[in-house]
Design an enzyme around this catalytic site. Sequence first.
Site, mmCIF file in Angstrom:
data_model
loop_
_atom_site.group_PDB
_atom_site.id
_atom_site.type_symbol
_atom_site.label_atom_id
_atom_site.label_comp_id
_atom_site.label_asym_id
_atom_site.label_seq_id
_atom_site.Cartn_x
_atom_site.Cartn_y
_atom_site.Cartn_z
ATOM 1 N N ASP A 130 -9.990 -5.666 -3.439
ATOM 2 C CA ASP A 130 -9.382 -4.673 -2.544
ATOM 3 C C ASP A 130 -10.319 -3.469 -2.441
ATOM 4 O O ASP A 130 -10.669 -2.853 -3.455
ATOM 5 C CB ASP A 130 -8.027 -4.268 -3.145
ATOM 6 C CG ASP A 130 -7.208 -3.386 -2.226
ATOM 7 O OD1 ASP A 130 -7.793 -2.502 -1.557
ATOM 8 O OD2 ASP A 130 -5.984 -3.575 -2.182
ATOM 9 N N SER B 93 0.837 -1.198 0.000
ATOM 10 C CA SER B 93 0.000 0.000 0.000
ATOM 11 C C SER B 93 0.879 1.258 0.000
ATOM 12 O O SER B 93 1.671 1.440 -0.929
ATOM 13 C CB SER B 93 -0.954 -0.059 1.193
ATOM 14 O OG SER B 93 -2.009 0.868 1.034
ATOM 15 N N HIS C 29 -7.316 -6.089 0.789
ATOM 16 C CA HIS C 29 -6.146 -5.257 1.099
ATOM 17 C C HIS C 29 -5.397 -5.743 2.341
ATOM 18 O O HIS C 29 -4.468 -5.089 2.796
ATOM 19 C CB HIS C 29 -6.629 -3.814 1.322
ATOM 20 C CG HIS C 29 -5.580 -2.757 1.159
ATOM 21 N ND1 HIS C 29 -4.999 -2.463 -0.057
ATOM 22 C CD2 HIS C 29 -4.987 -1.910 2.050
ATOM 23 C CE1 HIS C 29 -4.115 -1.483 0.088
ATOM 24 N NE2 HIS C 29 -4.078 -1.133 1.362
#
Lengths: 290, 290
Positions: free
Chosen positions: A221, A145, A254
């Site tokens: 995600d 991320s 995620h």
Amino acid sequence: MERIEHRACFGGWQDVYRHASETLGCGMNIAVYLPPQAATQKLPVLYWLSGLTCTEQNFITKAGAQRYAAEHGIILVAPDTSPRGDDVADAEGYDLGKGAGFYVNATRAPWSTHYRMYDYVVSELPALIEAHFPASAARAISGHSMGGHGALIAALKNPGRYRSVSAFSPIVAPSQVPWGEKAFAAYLGDDRQAWKAWDATELVAAAPEKLPLLIDQGDADEFLASQLKPERLRDASAAAGHPLQLRLRPGYDHSYYFISSFIGEHIAHHAAALRSPARAYKEDASSKSV
Amino acid sequence: MERIEHRACFGGWQDVYRHASETLGCGMNIAVYLPPQAATQKLPVLYWLSGLTCTEQNFITKAGAQRYAAEHGIILVAPDTSPRGDDVADAEGYDLGKGAGFYVNATRAPWSTHYRMYDYVVSELPALIEAHFPASAARAISGHSMGGHGALIAALKNPGRYRSVSAFSPIVAPSQVPWGEKAFAAYLGDDRQAWKAWDATELVAAAPEKLPLLIDQGDADEFLASQLKPERLRDASAAAGHPLQLRLRPGYDHSYYFISSFIGEHIAHHAAALRSPARAYKEDASSKSV
């Protein structure tokens, strides 16, 4: 450096160290996994950059990476995600300030005093690791991320410094998404031209070294459409002729459940690059930041 | 049952369910890992019992067990460690009350109202899992610390119910150590004779089924000498002729870094037992609690 955690793990040691960072002007924690092979030889290092809200703990407790590092004989180094301490500037919200350093060098007050995570990760941290551990100068970098963004820009800006780079669910175009716009406006100011030096989708166009980018992205995600937009990097890489392997993983989100499912493949990818002879770009001969 | 988490993981799904437990009289969370094979067939189940202070989350986020469950085609089920909710009795300290159910059926007020973790784990939970998931009746059980104690007594008290049992750093003799003495005095009262039915070191002497016990124990475990005392079970097993494999692991402590390092070996052990034909003890024919 003070060792504050020391745990046997897959035949090696999962340690955490604390040191006074000159670059950041504060105390910092660093997680270091030393696989069994480190007892007798110098090993290559995979640097892992974590995402928003994380510390040095998330990756070492949740990713299950130590097993693969022990198999391949790779040291894992995971720093914290921002400067820390009572005198370090902070902000409301999880996406600015502590836990959200974004791996840039801030130029605006109050952030510029401590928020220099780019210099910390790219320069101070490897120098420290290579001085204090059985670490060779063969480096790889990865992250998740915000940390995926950090890994990509660290590699793209520093030809020769890393043998390989990968990312999970990275923020590939921070200048174009809310997380990045908020952070860059605070850390770098309103001039969007200045943001380009910290944005993988911008950097890939002019990267002097064609280091292949490996990215895994879950298609379930929750941040995919709003914050991650991997198609922006795909298009920019295609236009620049920069090699990119972007794998969309059906059903994955995620979380660290996603990372744990594929970290073994990433470590195998890095291990292959780290074992191969050094690339044409030699750091001492031609390294420069773009 | 309500599904409250649903994450892709190693080709399967790491889910968390919430249900109203009749046995415990409260809502309970259960973590369920369904490996990829569960999409097309019934699979055996490994029940995992966690230790003091844990919820259903610790094992699924830290042990890295999903990889091995996916390899072997085993469903993982990890319940919470005590009843929960505002009307459930609690106590000061981490080692009594919520997060510290000790896998017994409490007989003393105020605990007896909700604290029936033994019946929950041994009866209600498997019935629920086998009714709602593609789960066969082939069961294995394992756990850590307080949960290792729980796994051992569940197997020793229920011949035929589990194909295999293992434990990490278990409290093998709760009647003889501070954690167990505190919990048993509260949950069961002061009559130590009544404690014997909940103590693996006592139970092994009369266990009607010689189900082999597999135990891993770190020799740098901070609770080894004061709370765990595996030599007590070793001696009792030897006297009873009960098969026990007790492996002391040099350098390992009480943490999930230890569990993650050896959970693959435990799951392989359980997989071998779960794949083999059912044992001589048939639950419907001869199951009884001792």
